[in-house]
Design an enzyme around this catalytic site. Structure first.
Site, PDB file in Angstrom:
ATOM      1  N   TYR A   1       3.241 -14.298  -0.979  1.00  0.00           N
ATOM      2  CA  TYR A   1       4.082 -14.543   0.193  1.00  0.00           C
ATOM      3  C   TYR A   1       5.244 -15.492  -0.139  1.00  0.00           C
ATOM      4  O   TYR A   1       5.897 -15.997   0.763  1.00  0.00           O
ATOM      5  CB  TYR A   1       3.241 -15.119   1.339  1.00  0.00           C
ATOM      6  CG  TYR A   1       2.262 -14.130   1.959  1.00  0.00           C
ATOM      7  CD1 TYR A   1       2.725 -12.953   2.553  1.00  0.00           C
ATOM      8  CD2 TYR A   1       0.897 -14.363   1.961  1.00  0.00           C
ATOM      9  CE1 TYR A   1       1.841 -12.048   3.133  1.00  0.00           C
ATOM     10  CE2 TYR A   1      -0.001 -13.457   2.545  1.00  0.00           C
ATOM     11  CZ  TYR A   1       0.482 -12.305   3.130  1.00  0.00           C
ATOM     12  OH  TYR A   1      -0.391 -11.420   3.712  1.00  0.00           O
TER      13      TYR A   1
ATOM     14  N   ASP B   1     -10.115 -15.053   0.258  1.00  0.00           N
ATOM     15  CA  ASP B   1     -10.669 -14.377  -0.930  1.00  0.00           C
ATOM     16  C   ASP B   1     -10.585 -15.240  -2.180  1.00  0.00           C
ATOM     17  O   ASP B   1     -11.426 -15.130  -3.070  1.00  0.00           O
ATOM     18  CB  ASP B   1      -9.937 -13.054  -1.152  1.00  0.00           C
ATOM     19  CG  ASP B   1     -10.111 -12.121   0.032  1.00  0.00           C
ATOM     20  OD1 ASP B   1     -10.971 -11.242  -0.019  1.00  0.00           O
ATOM     21  OD2 ASP B   1      -9.395 -12.312   1.045  1.00  0.00           O
TER      22      ASP B   1
ATOM     23  N   HIS C   1       1.654  -9.934  -7.444  1.00  0.00           N
ATOM     24  CA  HIS C   1       1.417  -9.107  -6.275  1.00  0.00           C
ATOM     25  C   HIS C   1       2.214  -9.582  -5.083  1.00  0.00           C
ATOM     26  O   HIS C   1       2.658 -10.723  -5.007  1.00  0.00           O
ATOM     27  CB  HIS C   1      -0.074  -9.038  -5.942  1.00  0.00           C
ATOM     28  CG  HIS C   1      -0.667 -10.376  -5.612  1.00  0.00           C
ATOM     29  ND1 HIS C   1      -0.437 -11.028  -4.429  1.00  0.00           N
ATOM     30  CD2 HIS C   1      -1.480 -11.181  -6.329  1.00  0.00           C
ATOM     31  CE1 HIS C   1      -1.083 -12.171  -4.429  1.00  0.00           C
ATOM     32  NE2 HIS C   1      -1.719 -12.307  -5.574  1.00  0.00           N
TER      33      HIS C   1
ATOM     34  N   TYR D   1       1.854  -9.575  10.237  1.00  0.00           N
ATOM     35  CA  TYR D   1       1.312 -10.848  10.733  1.00  0.00           C
ATOM     36  C   TYR D   1       1.826 -12.013   9.901  1.00  0.00           C
ATOM     37  O   TYR D   1       1.727 -13.172  10.309  1.00  0.00           O
ATOM     38  CB  TYR D   1      -0.220 -10.804  10.737  1.00  0.00           C
ATOM     39  CG  TYR D   1      -0.934 -11.390   9.531  1.00  0.00           C
ATOM     40  CD1 TYR D   1      -1.099 -10.665   8.363  1.00  0.00           C
ATOM     41  CD2 TYR D   1      -1.452 -12.686   9.567  1.00  0.00           C
ATOM     42  CE1 TYR D   1      -1.764 -11.212   7.270  1.00  0.00           C
ATOM     43  CE2 TYR D   1      -2.108 -13.235   8.483  1.00  0.00           C
ATOM     44  CZ  TYR D   1      -2.269 -12.493   7.333  1.00  0.00           C
ATOM     45  OH  TYR D   1      -2.911 -13.040   6.244  1.00  0.00           O
ATOM     46  N   ARG D   2       2.464 -11.683   8.754  1.00  0.00           N
ATOM     47  CA  ARG D   2       2.854 -12.705   7.791  1.00  0.00           C
ATOM     48  C   ARG D   2       3.618 -11.954   6.707  1.00  0.00           C
ATOM     49  O   ARG D   2       3.333 -10.786   6.445  1.00  0.00           O
ATOM     50  CB  ARG D   2       1.572 -13.283   7.223  1.00  0.00           C
ATOM     51  CG  ARG D   2       1.640 -14.404   6.238  1.00  0.00           C
ATOM     52  CD  ARG D   2       0.194 -14.769   5.919  1.00  0.00           C
ATOM     53  NE  ARG D   2       0.086 -15.831   4.939  1.00  0.00           N
ATOM     54  CZ  ARG D   2      -1.074 -16.197   4.384  1.00  0.00           C
ATOM     55  NH1 ARG D   2      -2.191 -15.551   4.707  1.00  0.00           N
ATOM     56  NH2 ARG D   2      -1.128 -17.179   3.530  1.00  0.00           N
TER      57      ARG D   2
HETATM   58  C1  EUG Z   1      -5.787 -10.520   1.709  1.00  0.00           C
HETATM   59  C2  EUG Z   1      -5.982 -10.709   3.065  1.00  0.00           C
HETATM   60  C3  EUG Z   1      -4.960 -11.223   3.824  1.00  0.00           C
HETATM   61  C4  EUG Z   1      -3.744 -11.546   3.236  1.00  0.00           C
HETATM   62  C5  EUG Z   1      -3.560 -11.375   1.887  1.00  0.00           C
HETATM   63  C6  EUG Z   1      -4.599 -10.874   1.131  1.00  0.00           C
HETATM   64  C7  EUG Z   1      -6.882  -9.965   0.955  1.00  0.00           C
HETATM   65  C8  EUG Z   1      -6.819  -9.544  -0.296  1.00  0.00           C
HETATM   66  C9  EUG Z   1      -6.061 -10.889   5.884  1.00  0.00           C
HETATM   67  O1  EUG Z   1      -5.034 -11.432   5.165  1.00  0.00           O
HETATM   68  O2  EUG Z   1      -2.754 -12.036   4.032  1.00  0.00           O
HETATM   69  C10 EUG Z   1      -7.980  -8.991  -0.979  1.00  0.00           C
END
Ligand code: EUG
Length: 596
Positions: free
Chosen positions: A142, A202, A445, A526-527
């Site tokens: 992000y 995560d 990523h 959402y972001r």
């Molecule tokens: C993930 C989940 C997110 C996010 C970026 C990555 C999960 C990756 C629910 O939000 O903003 C496996």
């Protein structure tokens, strides 16, 4: 190399002892796939803030050094190093999707107290220099630590403000500073012997406070991080200090309010929300609720056909609305079962273009999960009896899908990803998700993260858009869906090779088209990565941009000089508006090179 793994005992952003071997392995794998040099000489000199001469900048920096000390101010004039997840830079975005040198700060400053943060803000107002606070700078995917306006001064809050200020075992809550990672909060709670869980995303290296104000997500029943915060302390853009919620009411004899971390709404308008995903203030303290330890059982359910997708979503909706599902479960595509093994893409496919469906099939057939298309990772909580009654309902609901299989962690080998899920879903922060990054050399990523109704037909619409556009721009599709009862966060993880200008360009074009196509269906992110903030904010344009105007009114009232994180989340102060800063295509002002 092992001595080069930063340890939590020596640095706030470090790795806990229990994960040092895993971290070392992750680092070695990442570096073994790297073809880029560690760093290259800088193309251009120190990037100055906009409309500030070197003389004025040097004078301003001298002034700041008087306040923060020599070591408290660092110029960003050395070669840029991307590092890796646990040794991430605060000089630029490690996962650059434009030139590495494009989104750089001029300097990084390290306050050691809220008072010093206030001094920095007053300094910025005096010299009209934009400042860009980061908690730890690990918002990777992000934008990392990079400022939206190149040449801004990054405030690295976490380096010196990284204390768990309070853990209250009775109230099951805590108060943290910006530099407290999930790893650190977890360790402190274990050390103190509290039977409390944290809620982790995560990956566990991020800032608890920073993730929550970016409205991140985790996987215990307390997974909505912003919803489970309670109380904030904020430095406003004029340098004054504010406490929200019950914190506004002084406690007895000058103490903090006894219910600061207990009741969110207090009295009067609830203003906490305007300090999330915004540039209205610098959050220096934040309270969180912690979940008392409980029994838990993770499981996975596999589904054989691509077309089971709609029905899976239809089955999840009532289970989630009735709160039979214990957490926000993840629904992943079979390709992730390949990616989370940590093996490179070339293990299965060396051909051109994106990863073919039949190659995914051949790949998963060799894995314990077998020939599947989708995997549901869930966890149930409580005592044994309630877990088994919940599981009975869940199993019978999903049994409607022919060929679906229910598996427990004990049904899978010890190296399977589900064991990492067990930890995350019971509040233990991990590193395992980094394995994805071995998919390609020099991998980075970028997330495309739309909000979509929890409805089979809508799930199909967004999935088709994402699949079609990934194919158009030649990227593999990695869908991870965090499915709640009424909406789902569809996270498409775009993995690209940082050494390839062409891949970076395609990743940007893919993002831009995804955002627009999704918005036509009424789906918004959402972001997002900071370089797409203007475009995403622009899609929330009901009522001829009513929300943007409202945000601008707040911005101008609180930050008339426009010094605090201009452009963050698409909110520009009046001094920047209409001057070409907004980035909706490939070009914007303030960028050294034409191409963004
Ligand atoms: C993930 C989940 C997110 C996010 C970026 C990555 C999960 C990756 C629910 O939000 O903003 C496996």
């Amino acid at each position: 190399m092992s001595e080069s793994i930063p340890k939590l005992t020596t640095i706030h952003s470090g790795v806990p002892a229990r994960l040092s071997n895993e971290a070392l392995a992750a680092k070695e794998r990442t570096y073994s796939l790297r073809t880029l040099p560690t760093s290259v000489p800088r193309q251009s000199e120190l990037r100055l803030p906009p409309d500030v001469t070197r003389d004025v900048f040097d004078k301003a920096i001298d002034e700041l050094r008087k306040v923060l000390g020599k070591a408290g101010v660092e110029l960003n004039d050395k070669p840029l190093v991307d590092g890796w997840y646990m040794e991430h830079p605060n000089t630029h975005d490690a996962y650059h999707i434009v030139d590495q040198e494009e989104m750089v700060c001029s300097a990084i400053v390290y306050p050691s107290s809220t008072t010093e943060v206030q001094s920095i803000v007053r300094w910025a107002n005096e010299f009209k220099i934009p400042i860009y606070p980061v908690s730890m700078g690990r918002n990777l995917g992000y934008g990392g630590a990079s400022p939206r306006v190149p040449g801004s001064v990054v405030i690295d809050l976490g380096r010196k403000m990284n204390q768990v200020l309070k853990i209250d075992g009775e109230n099951a809550s805590c108060m943290v500073e910006p530099g407290v990672s999930y790893f650190k909060l977890y360790d402190e709670i274990q050390k103190a012997g509290f039977k409390l869980w944290i809620d982790t995303p995560d990956l566990g290296g991020g800032s608890v406070l920073g993730n929550a104000i970016d409205r991140g997500v985790g996987y215990t029943p307390y997974g909505d991080h912003f919803a489970n915060h309670c109380g904030m302390e904020i430095v406003l853009p004029d340098g004054s200090l504010l406490r929200t919620g019950m914190g506004a009411l002084p406690g007895k004899d000058g103490t903090d309010n006894p219910t600061w971390e207990s009741f969110q709404h207090a009295y009067g308008p609830v203003i906490d929300g305007i300090f999330s995903q915004s540039n209205f203030g610098i959050v220096t303290k934040m309270g969180f609720w912690l979940m008392p330890e409980t029994g838990h059982q993770s499981y996975m359910i596999t589904f054989p056909r691509e077309d089971d997708f709609e029905q899976i979503v239809e089955i999840i909706r009532p289970l989630a609305q009735k709160r039979i599902l214990g957490n926000i479960p993840q629904l992943r595509h079979a390709i992730q079962e390949l990616a989370v093994t940590g093996k490179p893409r070339t293990t299965w496919y060396n051909g051109p273009g994106h990863f073919p469906r039949d190659v995914i099939r051949e790949g998963v057939k060799q894995l314990p999960v077998g020939d599947i298309s989708w995997v549901f990772y869930g966890t149930q909580y409580g005592d044994t009896a309630s877990i088994s009654s919940q599981l009975a309902l869940i199993k019978s609901a999903f049994a409607a899908i022919r060929g679906s299989k229910f598996l427990l962690p004990s049904d899978l080998p010890p190296d399977h990803y589900i064991h990492s899920r067990v930890q995350v879903c019971s509040g233990v922060p991990v590193l395992r998700e980094l394995d994805w990054l071995n998919w390609k050399p020099n991998a980075a990523h970028l997330f495309f993260s739309p909000i979509v109704p929890t409805r089979g037909s809508s799930a199909r619409v967004i999935h088709d858009i994402i699949t079609r556009l990934h194919a158009k721009y030649d990227f593999d599709v990695f869908p991870t869906l965090c499915v709640a009862g009424r909406e789902m966060h569809y996270i498409a993880n775009i993995v690209y090779d940082r050494s390839s200008e062409d891949e970076k360009r395609r990743a940007r074009e893919l993002m831009r088209e995804l955002i627009d196509e999704a918005a036509k269906e009424g789906f918004g992110e959402y972001r997002t990565h900071l370089l797409f903030a203007d475009q995403v904010a622009g899609t929330y344009n009901w009522g001829d941009g009513a929300l943007r105007r409202f945000n601008e009114a707040i911005k101008d009232a609180l930050d008339p000089n426009g010094i605090l994180a201009p452009g963050r989340n698409g909110i520009w102060p009046k001094g920047y508006r209409g001057k070409g800063w907004e980035l909706v295509g490939e070009k914007a002002k303030g960028c050294a090179k034409a191409r963004m």
